[in-house]
Structures are given as structure tokens and as C-alpha cells.
Design an enzyme around this catalytic site. Structure first.
Site, PDB file in Angstrom:
ATOM      1  N   GLY A  11      15.924 119.633 -18.609  1.00 31.06           N
ATOM      2  CA  GLY A  11      16.695 121.215 -18.852  1.00 31.06           C
ATOM      3  C   GLY A  11      17.209 121.353 -16.967  1.00 31.06           C
ATOM      4  N   PHE A  12      17.985 122.445 -16.727  1.00 30.15           N
ATOM      5  CA  PHE A  12      18.646 122.568 -15.402  1.00 30.15           C
ATOM      6  C   PHE A  12      18.123 122.202 -14.048  1.00 30.15           C
ATOM      7  CE2 PHE A  12      18.665 126.351 -12.820  1.00 30.15           C
ATOM      8  CZ  PHE A  12      20.224 125.767 -12.141  1.00 30.15           C
ATOM      9  N   LYS A  92       1.494 127.539 -24.458  1.00 28.48           N
ATOM     10  CA  LYS A  92       0.782 126.070 -24.658  1.00 28.48           C
ATOM     11  C   LYS A  92       1.192 125.264 -23.961  1.00 28.48           C
ATOM     12  CE  LYS A  92       0.878 124.185 -28.764  1.00 28.48           C
ATOM     13  NZ  LYS A  92       0.496 124.037 -29.844  1.00 28.48           N
ATOM     14  N   ASN A 100      -3.210 118.891 -19.567  1.00 28.82           N
ATOM     15  CA  ASN A 100      -3.084 117.411 -19.658  1.00 28.82           C
ATOM     16  C   ASN A 100      -2.896 116.245 -18.898  1.00 28.82           C
ATOM     17  OD1 ASN A 100      -3.734 116.882 -22.549  1.00 28.82           O
ATOM     18  ND2 ASN A 100      -1.901 117.541 -23.300  1.00 28.82           N
ATOM     19  N   TYR A 146       5.264 134.401 -20.819  1.00 32.86           N
ATOM     20  CA  TYR A 146       5.380 133.466 -19.546  1.00 32.86           C
ATOM     21  C   TYR A 146       4.932 133.597 -18.387  1.00 32.86           C
ATOM     22  CZ  TYR A 146       8.794 131.483 -16.633  1.00 32.86           C
ATOM     23  OH  TYR A 146       9.652 130.879 -15.608  1.00 32.86           O
ATOM     24  N   TYR A 160      -8.668 122.202  -9.986  1.00 32.27           N
ATOM     25  CA  TYR A 160      -8.833 120.923 -10.100  1.00 32.27           C
ATOM     26  C   TYR A 160      -8.361 120.228  -9.076  1.00 32.27           C
ATOM     27  CZ  TYR A 160      -8.065 118.854 -15.238  1.00 32.27           C
ATOM     28  OH  TYR A 160      -8.784 118.083 -16.691  1.00 32.27           O
TER      29      TYR A 160
END
Length: 328
Positions: A11-12, A92, A100, A146, A160
Site C-alpha cells: 500500500g501507499f 475483519k 492474528n 472503518y 494484549y
């Protein structure tokens, strides 16, 4: 040689981060499913011995052989055109993809930096936006896919950090621009420059009084680099605080491109933020970061990049997709 995984590498912004960490002597593992990224952004890196690329979707299990020191998670659609076209994938990658990668960081004992966004502030009631502001977001609006993906991303990252003791960093990115942006992604700068290059009128949504603050990509990358190696684990704004109205910015583009296009007005999309300006005092305090490239210089470099594109890229039909991108 330190090893770093960069998701969204084609990506950018991801591609510029790959360049920076290659320059700093890292072994860079780029990962992208190419749903919005483009291999041409990183083609110059493929011959290098300290770069490898994985065509992979991070919403499925992520495996990297060998040790891993750092992870930068930048995989996500980042423009209204993209995340409204692929809303489920956007949610997602913010949820499953982040989960993940946090799991991978835990397994490898790697420090992970998560790319959040100024969109977590929604249509802000506080100006400029400080990290302590919790935001004003419509969870079920068209932009919610978003905004909420990023807000969840921050929450699970801190979970976490607190529960597993994982070394985490969170950057809240404000509007960033520069070479390798896509002309058809619906964001302000490529939209205006594409229209100017094609001889079209510039489209301003609403009355143009809404504001944005644009940060050149080199400054953004420098801020992210410093944050990764700082000892601060809460979110940090990285952006340029020099605010401008969209109408004034459209007039700047006309002057820069030496065109005589008119400015036309269309209804403001639903939940489009009326103000966007970062308070960067925390980044200044933590690691002495401030943007160095002024808008005139950065816009000239960016415009020269867009001028170099082929006619096929310039006139691709998707370029007009932003013309009313939020219909409900």
C-alpha cells in the site's frame, strides 16, 4: 540483522515504511493480499537480499518462519471508496487480522505497532484532537465499518499489552499524502489532483468549510519510526497540525496545477468529519517529533508523481467513484 514484518506492505504508507526499514538495515518481510495494494509500489525491493514478500490475507492464520523482532500492522483499506466497497473485509482486518498479528507477536516475543487513525475521533466535538479525547462516532453509519474496526483494534491491542505483557505501540495517523497514493481512492488530494490533470471541475462536498490537516509521507514515516522505538505504549497522534479548509485547499490545487478548473459543490457525505486537526504535543514531548515538510513542498512532489502516471491510470473509470461515495 533485525527482522520486521510489515503488513499492508504494497500500500501507499506500507511501501514507504518498507523503504525506511530497508534503509535502516532491517530484514523486511512484506505482507499484503493486494486487495487495495499494488506490487508496483514495492517492485524495486524484490531484488534485495534483505526483503521478501508474502501474498497473504492476515485475517487468516499468519505464519512467519524464524525469529521476528518487530511487527508493523498497516493492513487495512484506508479510504472511503475502499472501505465502503469492502466493508466486511475492513472489519475483519481490524478485528481478526489484528488478533492474528498480536498472537504472532506474542509467539515471537516481538514488539508490535498498530496503525490506528484519526477516524477514531469521528466527527469531533473537541478541537484540535488530543489522545485523551474518546471521540464522537456513529457505530452504525456507513463510515462505522472503518472507525469501529480501528477502535476495536486499539482495545484488543491494549488487552494484549495489559494481560500478556506484550510490547505494543499505537499510532493514530492523520491525513497523509505523497507519491504512490492511488488516484481512484476517493481521498481529497488524489481526487483533486486527478480532476485537475483530467481537466475536470474540482468537487467540494458541503460548503468546503470542513477542515483537514495534511502530513507529508516522509514526516509520517519518521514519526512512526520514532514511536516504534519509544517506551510509550498508549496511542500517539502523528500528523501535521497545519489546518486548512477544503475550499481553500481546492484553490491551492488550482494554483499549483496551473489549471482554471471551476469548483463545484455537492452534498456533504454522511458522518464526514467537519474538523480534523491533530494535537501533536505528546509526540513532541515523547520523542521530539514535528513535521518538517511544508505543504507547498510536499504537494509539488506529489503532483509531479501524479503527472508521471500513464493515461490509462489517469482515466481509469474508478477515478470518478468518489463522486458521492456515501449514499445512505
Amino acid at each position: 540483522m533485525k527482522r520486521i514484518l510489515i503488513t499492508g506492505a504494497a500500500g501507499f504508507l506500507g511501501s514507504h515504511l518498507c523503504d525506511r526499514f530497508i534503509k535502516e538495515g532491517f530484514y523486511v518481510i512484506g505482507m499484503d493480499n493486494l486487495i487495495t495494494g499494488d506490487l508496483k509500489n514495492i517492485a524495486h525491493l524484490f531484488p534485495l537480499e534483505n526483503f521478501e514478500f508474502h501474498n497473504h490475507d492476515v485475517t487468516t492464520y499468519v505464519h512467519i518462519s524464524g525469529n521476528l523482532d518487530y511487527i508493523l500492522h498497516f493492513a487495512s483499506p484506508a479510504s472511503p471508496i475502499d472501505y465502503l466497497k469492502i466493508p466486511i473485509q475492513t472489519l475483519k482486518v481490524g478485528a481478526l487480522g489484528t488478533h492474528n498479528l498480536l498472537g504472532l507477536a506474542k509467539e515471537k516475543k516481538a514488539r508490535i505497532l498498530i496503525a490506528s487513525t484519526s477516524e477514531i475521533y469521528g466527527d469531533p466535538l473537541v478541537h484540535p484532537q488530543k489522545e485523551s479525547y474518546y471521540g464522537n462516532v456513529n457505530t452504525i453509519g456507513p463510515r462505522g465499518v472503518y472507525d469501529e474496526a480501528k477502535r476495536f483494534q486499539e482495545s484488543i491491542t491494549m488487552a494484549y499489552n495489559r494481560f500478556h505483557g506484550l510490547e505494543t505501540r499505537i499510532v493514530r495517523i492523520f491525513n497523509t499524502y505523497g507519491p504512490r497514493m492511488r488516484l481512484n481512492d476517493g481521498r481529497v488530494i488524489p481526487a483533486f489532483m486527478g480532476q485537475a490533470l483530467r481537466g475536470e471541475d474540482l468537487t467540494v462536498f458541503g460548503d468546503g468549510s470542513q477542515t483537514r490537516s495534511f502530513c507529508y509521507v516522509d514526516d509520517q514515516v519518521e514519526g512512526i519510526y520514532r514511536l516504534l522505538f519509544s517506551e510509550y505504549d498508549l496511542p500517539v497522534n502523528i500528523g501535521n497540525p497545519h489546518e486548512i479548509s477544503i475550499l481553500d485547499f481546492a484553490q491551492e490545487i488550482i494554483k499549483l496545477t496551473e489549471t482554471n478548473q471551476k469548483i463545484i459543490f455537492k452534498p456533504l457525505p454522511k458522518d464526514d468529519p467537519l474538523q480534523r486537526q491533530p494535537d501533536i504535543s505528546l509526540a513532541k514531548k515523547l520523542f521530539n517529533w514535528t513535521p518538517k515538510v511544508d505543504r507547498a513542498e510536499g504537494m509539488k512532489i506529489t503532483f509531479d508523481y501524479f503527472k508521471s502516471l500513464s493515461e490509462e491510470e489517469l482515466f481509469r473509470s474508478e477515478h470518478k467513484a468518489f463522486d458521492g461515495y456515501i449514499k445512505k
